[in-house]
Design a protein around this motif. Structure first.
Motif, mmCIF file in Angstrom:
data_model
loop_
_atom_site.group_PDB
_atom_site.id
_atom_site.type_symbol
_atom_site.label_atom_id
_atom_site.label_comp_id
_atom_site.label_asym_id
_atom_site.label_seq_id
_atom_site.Cartn_x
_atom_site.Cartn_y
_atom_site.Cartn_z
ATOM 1 N N VAL A 213 8.820 47.681 -13.172
ATOM 2 C CA VAL A 213 9.745 48.674 -13.717
ATOM 3 C C VAL A 213 10.142 49.681 -12.635
ATOM 4 N N GLN A 214 9.176 50.127 -11.860
ATOM 5 C CA GLN A 214 9.480 51.077 -10.787
ATOM 6 C C GLN A 214 10.451 50.481 -9.776
ATOM 7 N N GLY A 215 10.222 49.217 -9.399
ATOM 8 C CA GLY A 215 11.124 48.567 -8.461
ATOM 9 C C GLY A 215 12.527 48.415 -9.018
ATOM 10 N N LEU A 216 12.631 48.069 -10.294
ATOM 11 C CA LEU A 216 13.939 47.925 -10.913
ATOM 12 C C LEU A 216 14.666 49.259 -11.017
ATOM 13 N N THR A 217 13.915 50.306 -11.324
ATOM 14 C CA THR A 217 14.530 51.632 -11.478
ATOM 15 C C THR A 217 15.049 52.160 -10.150
ATOM 16 N N LYS A 218 14.426 51.789 -9.054
ATOM 17 C CA LYS A 218 14.938 52.188 -7.737
ATOM 18 C C LYS A 218 16.347 51.650 -7.508
ATOM 19 N N VAL A 219 16.625 50.486 -8.068
ATOM 20 C CA VAL A 219 17.941 49.874 -7.909
ATOM 21 C C VAL A 219 18.904 50.339 -8.996
ATOM 22 N N LEU A 220 18.428 50.361 -10.241
ATOM 23 C CA LEU A 220 19.295 50.629 -11.383
ATOM 24 C C LEU A 220 19.488 52.111 -11.654
ATOM 25 N N GLY A 221 18.545 52.925 -11.204
ATOM 26 C CA GLY A 221 18.530 54.314 -11.609
ATOM 27 C C GLY A 221 17.827 54.467 -12.945
ATOM 28 N N PRO A 222 17.616 55.680 -13.415
ATOM 29 C CA PRO A 222 16.911 55.895 -14.690
ATOM 30 C C PRO A 222 17.658 55.244 -15.843
ATOM 31 N N PRO A 223 16.920 54.766 -16.851
ATOM 32 C CA PRO A 223 17.578 54.166 -18.029
ATOM 33 C C PRO A 223 18.462 55.182 -18.730
ATOM 34 N N THR A 224 19.580 54.710 -19.251
ATOM 35 C CA THR A 224 20.483 55.562 -20.015
ATOM 36 C C THR A 224 20.796 54.891 -21.336
ATOM 37 N N ASP A 225 21.336 55.686 -22.272
ATOM 38 C CA ASP A 225 21.681 55.135 -23.581
ATOM 39 C C ASP A 225 22.779 54.088 -23.475
#
Length: 251
Positions: A213-225
């Motif tokens: 999840v941390q690796g994905l968030t580095k690319v995607l940015g924080p989850p949004t609605d």
């Protein structure tokens, strides 16, 4: 073994529907028991010199006893993966899935939930991610409180995104990449939420899910609605693609 004797007795009995059904059930039980012994030799007794030979003998007998049941084929695939014979493993896994994939969940020929969880792991090891995800989506549909099913689905989607990411840099590939990554994060976050609620005890699963999840968030940015809406929409504005590409290059 008692089952062998019982099978011998039934085979010497006249052929009736009742006898045929009982014989099939006994053979399936024997094949599954043999597969269980194979797993022991592949794990707890793997250090024994003849472990590999015993596995071959046992899985061969299981296939001879119940050639049209999925578990022996799944066990054969596990043995072949351990031997790095990946093409043979993929062939066995494909044959195993074909036996039940179109059956209703209630059908007795469909392997139980834990067996299909193990199957999804083998499919991922054999780099058959599309098949693994299909199995996992069905499992989550049957039981959406399975921490392991959500975790494996997230990991599988992550592996699919990594393959897509390394295959090239075309706009079409980037377009398909981001929804995979978002879906991966969603599955992994579901597994982590359930992990907390159910007080699950597999610490390594939690650590790996958090790492992904941390690796994905580095690319995607924080989850949004809006993430789910973007996934459903499936198309991207040019400026969005440009910003996403910059984020990926920075990682």
């Amino acid at each position: 073994m008692v089952l062998r004797r019982e099978i011998g007795v039934l085979e010497g009995t006249g052929s009736t529907p009742q006898v045929s059904q009982a014989l099939e059930e006994k053979k399936t039980k024997l094949a599954n028991a043999l597969c269980g012994v194979v797993e022991v030799y592949m794990t707890d007794l793997s250090w024994e010199e003849d472990a590999e030979a015993r596995c071959e003998t046992l899985v061969t007998e299981a296939l001879l006893v119940a050639s049209n049941t999925p578990e022996p084929l799944q066990t054969l695939a596990s043995v072949r993966i351990s031997q790095l014979r990946m093409e043979d493993a993929r062939a066995a896994l494909s044959r195993s899935i074909e036996l039940w994939k179109d059956l209703d969940t209630e059908d007795v020929k469909v392997p139980d939930f834990p067996t299909r969880i193990s199957l999804s792991r083998l499919l991922m090891e054999a780099e058959m991610e599309d098949d693994a995800l299909e199995v996992l989506e069905r499992l989550v549909g049957e039981d959406d409180s399975s921490v392991e099913a959500w975790y494996l689905g997230g990991w599988c989607l992550y592996l699919m995104s990594e393959k897509r990411r390394s295959s090239g840099d075309s706009a079409e590939e980037r377009k398909a990449l981001m929804p995979l990554m978002r879906a991966s994060r969603e599955w992994l976050q579901n597994s982590l939420k359930l992990y907390q609620v159910l007080e699950y005890e597999d610490g390594r699963l939690k650590e790996h899910a958090e790492e992904l999840v941390q690796g994905l968030t580095k690319v995607l940015g924080p989850p949004t609605d809006g993430d789910e809406a973007d996934e459903d929409k499936g198309d991207w504005e040019d400026d969005e693609e440009g910003s996403e590409d910059e984020e990926m290059e920075d990682t």
